[in-house]
Write a protein that holds these residues in place. Structure first.
Motif, PDB file in Angstrom:
ATOM      1  N   GLU A 291     -60.639  71.250  34.751  1.00 27.87           N
ATOM      2  CA  GLU A 291     -59.682  71.771  33.765  1.00 27.87           C
ATOM      3  C   GLU A 291     -59.208  73.252  34.290  1.00 27.87           C
ATOM      4  O   GLU A 291     -60.498  74.163  34.298  1.00 27.87           O
ATOM      5  CB  GLU A 291     -59.877  71.677  32.299  1.00 27.87           C
ATOM      6  CG  GLU A 291     -58.769  72.275  31.396  1.00 27.87           C
ATOM      7  CD  GLU A 291     -59.337  71.913  29.861  1.00 27.87           C
ATOM      8  OE1 GLU A 291     -58.619  71.978  29.094  1.00 27.87           O
ATOM      9  OE2 GLU A 291     -60.559  72.235  29.839  1.00 27.87           O
ATOM     10  N   ALA A 294     -56.385  78.402  30.785  1.00 27.62           N
ATOM     11  CA  ALA A 294     -55.077  78.550  30.451  1.00 27.62           C
ATOM     12  C   ALA A 294     -54.658  79.785  29.965  1.00 27.62           C
ATOM     13  O   ALA A 294     -53.392  80.212  29.981  1.00 27.62           O
ATOM     14  CB  ALA A 294     -54.863  77.655  29.363  1.00 27.62           C
ATOM     15  N   VAL A 295     -55.555  80.766  29.536  1.00 23.56           N
ATOM     16  CA  VAL A 295     -55.058  81.971  28.852  1.00 23.56           C
ATOM     17  C   VAL A 295     -55.970  82.860  29.313  1.00 23.56           C
ATOM     18  O   VAL A 295     -57.330  83.022  29.528  1.00 23.56           O
ATOM     19  CB  VAL A 295     -55.220  81.703  27.501  1.00 23.56           C
ATOM     20  CG1 VAL A 295     -54.748  83.306  26.547  1.00 23.56           C
ATOM     21  CG2 VAL A 295     -54.213  80.907  26.675  1.00 23.56           C
ATOM     22  N   ALA A 297     -57.871  86.874  29.383  1.00 24.09           N
ATOM     23  CA  ALA A 297     -58.305  87.657  28.204  1.00 24.09           C
ATOM     24  C   ALA A 297     -57.502  88.414  27.482  1.00 24.09           C
ATOM     25  O   ALA A 297     -56.929  89.229  28.178  1.00 24.09           O
ATOM     26  CB  ALA A 297     -59.631  88.380  28.968  1.00 24.09           C
ATOM     27  N   PRO A 298     -57.329  88.632  26.107  1.00 20.64           N
ATOM     28  CA  PRO A 298     -56.377  89.288  25.473  1.00 20.64           C
ATOM     29  C   PRO A 298     -56.792  90.990  25.572  1.00 20.64           C
ATOM     30  O   PRO A 298     -57.993  91.099  25.850  1.00 20.64           O
ATOM     31  CB  PRO A 298     -56.633  88.913  24.101  1.00 20.64           C
ATOM     32  CG  PRO A 298     -57.003  87.574  24.141  1.00 20.64           C
ATOM     33  CD  PRO A 298     -57.894  87.456  25.472  1.00 20.64           C
ATOM     34  N   CYS A 299     -55.679  91.634  25.829  1.00 18.97           N
ATOM     35  CA  CYS A 299     -56.029  93.121  26.086  1.00 18.97           C
ATOM     36  C   CYS A 299     -56.478  93.531  24.608  1.00 18.97           C
ATOM     37  O   CYS A 299     -55.861  93.209  23.635  1.00 18.97           O
ATOM     38  CB  CYS A 299     -54.988  93.714  26.621  1.00 18.97           C
ATOM     39  SG  CYS A 299     -55.248  95.865  26.844  1.00 18.97           S
ATOM     40  N   ILE A 360     -62.480  88.900  35.478  1.00 21.11           N
ATOM     41  CA  ILE A 360     -62.509  90.623  34.884  1.00 21.11           C
ATOM     42  C   ILE A 360     -63.494  90.800  36.032  1.00 21.11           C
ATOM     43  O   ILE A 360     -63.639  92.099  36.540  1.00 21.11           O
ATOM     44  CB  ILE A 360     -63.002  90.288  33.731  1.00 21.11           C
ATOM     45  CG1 ILE A 360     -61.759  90.189  32.566  1.00 21.11           C
ATOM     46  CG2 ILE A 360     -63.455  91.836  33.386  1.00 21.11           C
ATOM     47  CD1 ILE A 360     -62.172  90.310  31.266  1.00 21.11           C
ATOM     48  N   ASP A 366     -63.892  85.152  32.196  1.00 23.79           N
ATOM     49  CA  ASP A 366     -62.673  85.535  31.649  1.00 23.79           C
ATOM     50  C   ASP A 366     -61.794  86.268  32.571  1.00 23.79           C
ATOM     51  O   ASP A 366     -62.222  86.621  33.669  1.00 23.79           O
ATOM     52  CB  ASP A 366     -63.021  86.885  30.522  1.00 23.79           C
ATOM     53  CG  ASP A 366     -63.681  86.183  29.374  1.00 23.79           C
ATOM     54  OD1 ASP A 366     -63.263  85.181  28.856  1.00 23.79           O
ATOM     55  OD2 ASP A 366     -64.899  86.640  28.748  1.00 23.79           O
ATOM     56  N   VAL A 368     -58.226  88.085  33.942  1.00 22.55           N
ATOM     57  CA  VAL A 368     -57.128  89.234  33.810  1.00 22.55           C
ATOM     58  C   VAL A 368     -55.849  88.802  33.785  1.00 22.55           C
ATOM     59  O   VAL A 368     -55.013  88.966  33.119  1.00 22.55           O
ATOM     60  CB  VAL A 368     -57.340  90.542  34.765  1.00 22.55           C
ATOM     61  CG1 VAL A 368     -56.269  91.335  34.691  1.00 22.55           C
ATOM     62  CG2 VAL A 368     -58.847  90.909  34.556  1.00 22.55           C
ATOM     63  N   GLY A 389     -52.324  92.346  30.698  1.00 25.40           N
ATOM     64  CA  GLY A 389     -51.519  93.360  30.809  1.00 25.40           C
ATOM     65  C   GLY A 389     -51.899  94.658  30.474  1.00 25.40           C
ATOM     66  O   GLY A 389     -51.368  95.827  30.022  1.00 25.40           O
TER      67      GLY A 389
ATOM     68  N   ARG B 165     -54.519  99.149  35.558  1.00 23.11           N
ATOM     69  CA  ARG B 165     -54.761  98.375  34.555  1.00 23.11           C
ATOM     70  C   ARG B 165     -56.169  97.448  34.744  1.00 23.11           C
ATOM     71  O   ARG B 165     -56.939  97.100  33.647  1.00 23.11           O
ATOM     72  CB  ARG B 165     -53.649  97.307  34.836  1.00 23.11           C
ATOM     73  CG  ARG B 165     -52.317  97.822  34.008  1.00 23.11           C
ATOM     74  CD  ARG B 165     -51.225  96.760  34.179  1.00 23.11           C
ATOM     75  NE  ARG B 165     -50.126  97.138  33.481  1.00 23.11           N
ATOM     76  CZ  ARG B 165     -48.850  96.650  33.778  1.00 23.11           C
ATOM     77  NH1 ARG B 165     -48.734  96.091  34.804  1.00 23.11           N
ATOM     78  NH2 ARG B 165     -47.864  97.340  33.128  1.00 23.11           N
ATOM     79  N   ARG B 170     -61.721  96.228  33.355  1.00 25.27           N
ATOM     80  CA  ARG B 170     -63.277  96.291  33.771  1.00 25.27           C
ATOM     81  C   ARG B 170     -63.955  97.185  33.045  1.00 25.27           C
ATOM     82  O   ARG B 170     -65.231  97.213  32.588  1.00 25.27           O
ATOM     83  CB  ARG B 170     -63.340  96.429  35.191  1.00 25.27           C
ATOM     84  CG  ARG B 170     -62.959  95.121  35.972  1.00 25.27           C
ATOM     85  CD  ARG B 170     -63.549  95.493  37.394  1.00 25.27           C
ATOM     86  NE  ARG B 170     -63.133  96.459  38.220  1.00 25.27           N
ATOM     87  CZ  ARG B 170     -61.877  96.594  38.921  1.00 25.27           C
ATOM     88  NH1 ARG B 170     -61.062  95.657  38.911  1.00 25.27           N
ATOM     89  NH2 ARG B 170     -61.493  97.571  39.452  1.00 25.27           N
ATOM     90  N   ALA B 191     -60.398  91.751  19.146  1.00 23.80           N
ATOM     91  CA  ALA B 191     -59.492  91.351  20.528  1.00 23.80           C
ATOM     92  C   ALA B 191     -60.270  91.238  21.482  1.00 23.80           C
ATOM     93  O   ALA B 191     -59.899  91.012  22.849  1.00 23.80           O
ATOM     94  CB  ALA B 191     -58.343  92.594  20.874  1.00 23.80           C
ATOM     95  N   PRO B 193     -62.091  89.256  24.357  1.00 28.31           N
ATOM     96  CA  PRO B 193     -61.421  88.164  25.067  1.00 28.31           C
ATOM     97  C   PRO B 193     -62.071  86.941  24.590  1.00 28.31           C
ATOM     98  O   PRO B 193     -63.325  86.863  24.184  1.00 28.31           O
ATOM     99  CB  PRO B 193     -62.173  88.326  26.400  1.00 28.31           C
ATOM    100  CG  PRO B 193     -62.078  89.922  26.448  1.00 28.31           C
ATOM    101  CD  PRO B 193     -62.358  90.440  25.316  1.00 28.31           C
ATOM    102  N   ARG B 194     -61.335  85.804  24.342  1.00 26.53           N
ATOM    103  CA  ARG B 194     -61.715  84.754  23.806  1.00 26.53           C
ATOM    104  C   ARG B 194     -60.920  83.610  24.699  1.00 26.53           C
ATOM    105  O   ARG B 194     -60.229  83.972  25.402  1.00 26.53           O
ATOM    106  CB  ARG B 194     -61.034  84.160  22.462  1.00 26.53           C
ATOM    107  CG  ARG B 194     -59.714  84.504  22.354  1.00 26.53           C
ATOM    108  CD  ARG B 194     -59.195  84.601  20.885  1.00 26.53           C
ATOM    109  NE  ARG B 194     -57.782  84.153  20.736  1.00 26.53           N
ATOM    110  CZ  ARG B 194     -56.752  85.553  20.889  1.00 26.53           C
ATOM    111  NH1 ARG B 194     -57.461  86.538  21.229  1.00 26.53           N
ATOM    112  NH2 ARG B 194     -55.626  85.289  20.844  1.00 26.53           N
ATOM    113  N   ILE B 196     -59.312  79.852  25.269  1.00 29.49           N
ATOM    114  CA  ILE B 196     -58.482  79.024  24.278  1.00 29.49           C
ATOM    115  C   ILE B 196     -58.148  77.695  25.584  1.00 29.49           C
ATOM    116  O   ILE B 196     -57.923  77.900  26.684  1.00 29.49           O
ATOM    117  CB  ILE B 196     -56.966  79.720  24.029  1.00 29.49           C
ATOM    118  CG1 ILE B 196     -57.559  80.666  23.196  1.00 29.49           C
ATOM    119  CG2 ILE B 196     -56.277  78.422  23.333  1.00 29.49           C
ATOM    120  CD1 ILE B 196     -56.298  81.466  22.924  1.00 29.49           C
TER     121      ILE B 196
END
Lengths: 390, 203
Positions: A291, A294-295, A297-299, A360, A366, A368, A389, B165, B170, B191, B193-194, B196
């Motif tokens: 798998e 899918a997403v 790491a949020p900024c 990252i 995680d 980017v 982003g 960026r 980093r 915020a 990183p998680r 999903i």
């Protein structure tokens, strides 16, 4: 509280400079203005009217020319490699970049041991190579300056220059611990990294800077994690027409045989400064996964609108013959051209979907940026992108 | 009269180079503060004047189409400070190498303690910031303390905006990690990183 907010709260309070300091700085500037000091050659009191970028370009190219000429001089003595001193030669920084064959560059002038030259030198590697990059007119003390490349271990530094089959010049300086390789023109961008090759592009904290030294020489400074050293230091002048592949020069830095950084500079920026460009491998490794992530790491930070600039959206990239080519086409087509342009891990899911992600940190779980490439009629195309982003 | 930075620079590049004095008046304190935060007040005192002398000499290279004036000045300041650090650091690093220690370049800037309400978390972050490498600290100062946008940072550091960026990403991750290593409560950043799953389930 967001990390950025916490950091802002820790902003050092440094006050203001003293009046005496400001006055001293202002006097220095007034003196410069009165003298009409300028580097551009277009202001009052200018020199020869030559824009600095020409010096910039000529400086970088003169280095490789010097290397080539040194090689040429050595070959007339029957040597295969140019050895500038007696230090041990380290293993090549990159196996993939090891020159295949040596071809003789025609040159009209040879630098002597002190680096002195007559005014005109033409660098035009031939003998099967087609990467001739034009004439250059180097002057000054270049070859002894090579010995300053590794100031920490100058006694152990050695150097050699060779040409590959295409006429590309590779100049290396190396010590027991550190090696720096200048390759001009830089090789084409790779889609995949050579197996086992550690691409340091965008992953290290190394830096490279460039400027005129106080002695008026042109320097390229490579700064490594274990110290810093002058990669190039030449005094030169001249104008060059840098076009096509000749606009790129590449530096590779290795420590103890491990490639730790690669820098490619665009010499044809025309604005006075070579620009660091990313021409590293698009895809560094490929793996099968059950798998794919899918997403991204949020900024944690906020953009101009105060919201984290996270992205997660369907897209439609250009159709290409292979998944990697589809990724590259997507990344080079506006508006996606702002995404990271190299260092992707290819993750192939059981249904054949290719997900490309930049972690990252190497090996991190995680990401980017994640780009999903799926098979379409006629080829492959990017269909979804998620990115921090930030 | 157009009094913008771009107009002043155009005039300074033309028949009235003395107009460049306006650049000094507008930006000197900001350049000094940037140098002070990144490398210390002594460095700022030494180099802020040089920044404007160098900028005047290179004024023809400023292109307002490629960015604003202040990041361009910060870029010159960064290069000058790096050059100074190279010179000053060689001797100390040589000694450190002989002692078998990794070189450490911590700018002589102390973080203010007016964030006391952050308590232990602030202490952890201060500790983490003190351990940043010089180039990381440059980035931190530009984005968190001078509050340049990505384009400005790219201009100041001479790197592509995409690289800015990724480096900031980093840097945040590294600060979180180092702050966590310093002990104390977990990272409060909501915020963080998680991951999903494809079905949308948050892990």
């Amino acid at each position: 509280m967001h990390l950025d907010d916490e950091l802002r709260a820790l902003r050092p309070r440094v006050g203001r400079p003293s009046a005496a300091t400001v006055a001293g700085h202002r006097r220095a500037l007034d003196t410069a203005i009165a003298s009409g000091r300028t580097e551009s050659g277009r202001g009052p009191g200018s020199g020869d009217g030559r824009p600095r970028w020409l010096l910039t370009v000529a400086a970088a190219l003169a280095v490789v020319v010097a290397g080539g000429l040194t090689w040429w001089a050595a070959t007339t003595r029957g040597d295969d490699d140019v050895r500038l001193d007696t230090g041990p030669a380290a293993s090549p920084a990159t196996d993939a970049d090891t020159p295949a064959t040596v071809t003789a560059p025609p040159a009209t002038t040879v630098l002597d041991a002190a680096g002195q030259s007559t005014p005109t030198v033409t660098f035009a590697p031939g003998s099967g190579g087609d990467l001739a990059c034009g004439p250059v007119t180097p002057t000054g003390d270049m070859l002894p300056a090579f010995l300053q490349l590794l100031p920490y271990e100058p006694e152990a530094a050695s150097g050699r220059s060779t040409f590959d089959a295409e006429g590309r010049l590779i100049t290396r300086r190396e010590s027991e611990r550190v090696a720096v390789e200048a390759m001009w023109p830089a090789p084409d961008r790779q889609l995949y990294a050579a197996e086992g090759q550690d691409d340091g592009v965008g992953r290290s904290d190394l830096g490279i800077s460039y400027g005129l030294s106080s002695e008026g020489q042109t320097e390229l400074i490579v700064k490594g994690s274990t110290g810093e050293f002058t990669a190039l230091k030449v005094l030169t002048s001249g104008a060059l027409d840098v076009a096509g592949p000749c606009r790129y020069i590449q530096f590779t830095v290795s420590e103890q045989g491990r490639q730790i950084a690669r820098f490619t500079y665009d010499l044809a920026t025309g604005d006075g400064q070579p620009a660091l460009v990313n021409r590293g491998p698009l895809v560094t490794e490929s793996r099968q996964v059950a798998e794919a992530p899918a997403v991204a790491a949020p900024c944690g930070g906020a953009d101009a609108n105060g919201a984290p600039p996270n992205e997660d959206q369907a897209t439609q990239g250009p159709v290409a013959a292979t998944p990697a080519q589809a990724l590259e086409a997507f990344l080079t087509t506006p508006p996606a051209a702002t995404y990271l342009s190299s260092g992707y891990v290819e993750m192939i899911t059981p249904d054949g979907t290719h997900v490309y992600g930049v972690p990252i940190e190497p090996g991190d779980s995680d990401w980017v940026t994640l780009v999903t490439v799926t098979p379409l009629e006629g080829g492959w195309a990017a269909t979804h992108v998620t990115a921090s982003g930030c | 009269m157009d009094d913008s930075d771009a107009a002043v620079m155009r005039a300074a590049c033309g028949d009235t180079p003395a107009r460049f004095a306006q650049v000094f008046e507008r930006h000197h304190d900001a350049v000094w503060a940037y140098l002070a935060r990144a490398w210390g007040p002594e460095v700022a005192d030494d180099l802020a004047g040089e920044v404007f002398v160098a900028a005047f000499a290179r004024r023809h290279h400023f292109d307002p189409m490629k960015g604003e004036l202040r990041p361009w000045l910060f870029g010159i300041a960064t290069n000058l400070a790096r050059g100074r650090a190279r010179t000053a650091g060689r001797a100390s690093r040589a000694v450190q190498r002989l002692r078998g220690r990794a070189p450490v370049d911590v700018p002589a800037v102390e973080l203010v303690d007016d964030a006391a309400e952050l308590g232990q978390r602030a202490s952890q972050l201060r500790s983490a910031i003190a351990r940043l490498r010089p180039e990381e600290r440059e980035l931190l100062v530009l984005y968190a303390w001078e509050e340049l946008d990505y384009a400005g940072i790219a201009q100041a550091l001479g790197i592509p905006i995409g690289t800015v960026r990724s480096r900031i990403s980093r840097l945040r991750a590294r600060l979180r990690e180092m702050a966590a290593d310093a002990g104390g409560p977990p990272d409060p950043d909501p915020a963080r990183p998680r991951r999903i799953t494809a079905s949308g389930e948050t892990l």
